[in-house]
Design an enzyme around this catalytic site. Structure first.
Site, PDB file in Angstrom:
ATOM      1  N   GLU A   2      -6.006 -10.855  -1.039  1.00 41.95           N
ATOM      2  CA  GLU A   2      -6.760 -10.635   0.149  1.00 41.95           C
ATOM      3  C   GLU A   2      -8.277 -10.622  -0.326  1.00 41.95           C
ATOM      4  O   GLU A   2      -8.933  -9.717   0.470  1.00 41.95           O
ATOM      5  CB  GLU A   2      -6.441  -9.364   0.889  1.00 41.95           C
ATOM      6  CG  GLU A   2      -4.735  -9.129   0.996  1.00 41.95           C
ATOM      7  CD  GLU A   2      -4.293  -7.970   1.941  1.00 41.95           C
ATOM      8  OE1 GLU A   2      -5.482  -7.080   2.365  1.00 41.95           O
ATOM      9  OE2 GLU A   2      -3.178  -7.559   1.989  1.00 41.95           O
TER      10      GLU A   2
ATOM     11  N   GLU B 246       0.742  -1.338   0.053  1.00 40.88           N
ATOM     12  CA  GLU B 246      -0.103   0.106   0.096  1.00 40.88           C
ATOM     13  C   GLU B 246       0.752   1.285  -0.142  1.00 40.88           C
ATOM     14  O   GLU B 246       0.414   2.175   0.933  1.00 40.88           O
ATOM     15  CB  GLU B 246      -0.923   0.023   1.152  1.00 40.88           C
ATOM     16  CG  GLU B 246      -1.862  -1.288   1.457  1.00 40.88           C
ATOM     17  CD  GLU B 246      -2.919  -1.277   2.552  1.00 40.88           C
ATOM     18  OE1 GLU B 246      -2.812  -0.286   3.319  1.00 40.88           O
ATOM     19  OE2 GLU B 246      -3.651  -1.956   2.558  1.00 40.88           O
TER      20      GLU B 246
HETATM   21  C1  XIL Z   1      -5.861  -6.330   8.649  1.00 42.54           C
HETATM   22  C2  XIL Z   1      -5.960  -7.486   9.460  1.00 42.54           C
HETATM   23  O1  XIL Z   1      -6.980  -8.374   9.053  1.00 42.54           O
HETATM   24  C3  XIL Z   1      -6.526  -7.019  10.922  1.00 42.54           C
HETATM   25  O2  XIL Z   1      -6.505  -8.053  11.932  1.00 42.54           O
HETATM   26  C4  XIL Z   1      -5.619  -6.081  11.500  1.00 42.54           C
HETATM   27  O3  XIL Z   1      -6.168  -5.347  12.423  1.00 42.54           O
HETATM   28  C5  XIL Z   1      -5.193  -4.886  10.426  1.00 42.54           C
HETATM   29  O4  XIL Z   1      -4.825  -5.429   9.071  1.00 42.54           O
HETATM   30  N1  XIL Z   1      -5.096  -4.647   3.767  1.00 42.54           N
HETATM   31  C6  XIL Z   1      -3.819  -5.420   4.338  1.00 42.54           C
HETATM   32  C7  XIL Z   1      -3.832  -6.371   5.448  1.00 42.54           C
HETATM   33  O5  XIL Z   1      -2.859  -5.370   3.549  1.00 42.54           O
HETATM   34  O6  XIL Z   1      -2.614  -6.407   6.018  1.00 42.54           O
HETATM   35  C8  XIL Z   1      -5.027  -5.938   6.562  1.00 42.54           C
HETATM   36  O7  XIL Z   1      -5.165  -6.711   7.459  1.00 42.54           O
HETATM   37  C9  XIL Z   1      -6.385  -5.670   5.680  1.00 42.54           C
HETATM   38  C10 XIL Z   1      -6.266  -4.713   4.654  1.00 42.54           C
END
Ligand code: XIL
Length: 390
Positions: free
Chosen positions: A295, A179
């Site tokens: 994701e 990101e």
């Molecule tokens: C999220 C997790 O799912 C949560 O448990 C944590 O509190 C915050 O991070 N994009 C990403 C992930 O790259 O690392 C994120 O994961 C969700 C959004």
């Protein structure tokens, strides 16, 4: 309500009944020699394991399917561990490889949980990927102190070297930088004004990839981001900036192998997914990079109706529409959902969800809170099966 154990028991009974008829070709027709089997069976009675798992169906179409997991859940919940082993060809720790979890103090790394997941993965012949080496979130408080801040570059290099060396040769891929683009921050190239950007400068991205490759020449090095899926103005701009970033890296001979598209998509979203995403994936393919859907989940807090049957069907259709576009490209090699069961979805803790649907747990993932497959499971599996021959 049927528990997962009952579900598995029922599935095997159905499988045995099907086998007894002498053919498994069309067990659901309810006619002729299949008359002993109910004509209409609830989705939870379909066989979803073994050769009919997401893992197996993905593999038949040139894909590896898997999921993010909160490692504690695998350690403490045998049913969940079994579900993961059954459905996943690859796993990724949700949080346990992020800086805050892995590096509680400057001189201390805690590899215990990710090491556990790696051995769990190896014992079930699953791959594992790493997430992540660098992100604007999960920056430990100890590195932001006045005395450590100026040493951020050295901590950064040491961290990536130590972590990548620890897992060298063992991980399929690493999300090296996560990101890094956020046009709203007004920086050249749309770079996000993160801690790393401010302390190290814009070349922190190149530095991360070069350091990772030196420590682990085998892991596929990935740039991972969100907000590129839709045919709207914001996503179009973000796609343009990511392509510019990756082309620049290529020119500077920075080692990179893949783009991760997070794929957090939404049900009941007026914007469309189509040509923008398809052209983007094609441009990435032409650069010689692989594409990973890293994701995937469907946020359904915009669906007005409360009826779970209706919501499940809309969520399933959202997966199908997305995967039809994304899987049309041979560049796409991995598909991971962000957890496998609604019980553990991160979407229930988001501020938007609390505003829109505070009392309604999300039904976002292929399996429900009791680990039973939902429409989304079948939509994802069908999307694998319908993938064009590549
Ligand atoms: C999220 C997790 O799912 C949560 O448990 C944590 O509190 C915050 O991070 N994009 C990403 C992930 O790259 O690392 C994120 O994961 C969700 C959004």
């Amino acid at each position: 309500m049927q528990s997962r154990r009952e579900f598995i028991a029922n599935s095997s009974r159905v499988a045995a009944a099907i086998a007894a008829t002498g053919s498994a070709a069309s067990p659901l027709t309810g006619c002729g020699r299949y008359a002993a089997i109910p004509a209409v069976m609830p989705a939870s009675f379909h066989d979803v394991s073994g050769s009919r798992s997401l893992r197996a169906n993905a593999a038949r179409h040139g894909l590896v399917f898997g999921s993010a997991v909160i490692i504690h859940n695998v350690q403490t919940d045998p049913d969940f561990a079994e579900l993961i082993a059954e459905q996943c060809g690859i796993v990724v720790p949700t949080n346990e490889l992020k800086w805050v979890a892995l590096r509680p103090a400057p001189d201390r790394y805690d590899f215990s949980r990710p090491d556990f997941l790696l051995s769990f993965a190896e014992s079930h012949r699953m791959l594992m990927r790493g997430h992540n080496l660098c992100w604007h979130e999960s920056v430990p408080a100890w590195i932001q102190t006045p005395e450590n801040r100026p040493r951020a570059r050295q901590f950064f290099i040491d961290h990536i070297t130590t972590v990548c060396s620890h897992y060298a040769g063992k991980l399929q891929s690493w999300d090296v930088v996560n990101e890094a683009i956020n046009p709203g921050d007004g920086q050249p190239g749309g770079l996000r004004k993160s801690f790393w950007f401010e302390q190290i400068g814009p070349d922190y991205i190149d530095l991360a990839f070069r350091t990772a490759r030196a420590a682990d020449p085998h892991a596929r090095l990935t740039y991972n981001d969100y907000g590129v899926e839709y045919d709207n103005a914001n996503n179009t701009e973000k796609r343009r900036l990511i392509l510019e970033l990756l082309r620049g890296m290529r020119q500077r001979e920075v080692p990179i192998d893949a783009l991760g598209i997070q794929s957090h998509i939404k049900a009941a979203q007026p914007d469309k997914i189509g040509k923008g995403l398809a052209d983007f994936i094609e441009a990435i393919r032409q650069m010689g990079l692989e594409v990973y859907l890293t994701e995937m989940d469907v946020n359904e807090d915009d669906i007005a109706a409360d009826d779970p049957v209706k919501r499940d069907s809309i969520v399933a259709q959202t997966y199908a529409d997305y995967l039809r576009i994304a899987l049309a490209s041979p560049a796409v090699k991995l598909v991971l959902t962000w957890d496998l069961s609604d019980r553990f979805t991160w979407l229930d803790s988001g501020p938007t969800h609390h505003r829109k649907q505070p009392n309604r747990p999300q039904r976002s993932l292929p399996f429900d809170r009791d680990y039973r497959p939902k429409d989304a499971f079948f939509a994802i599996r069908n999307s694998f099966d319908n993938r064009p021959e590549l």
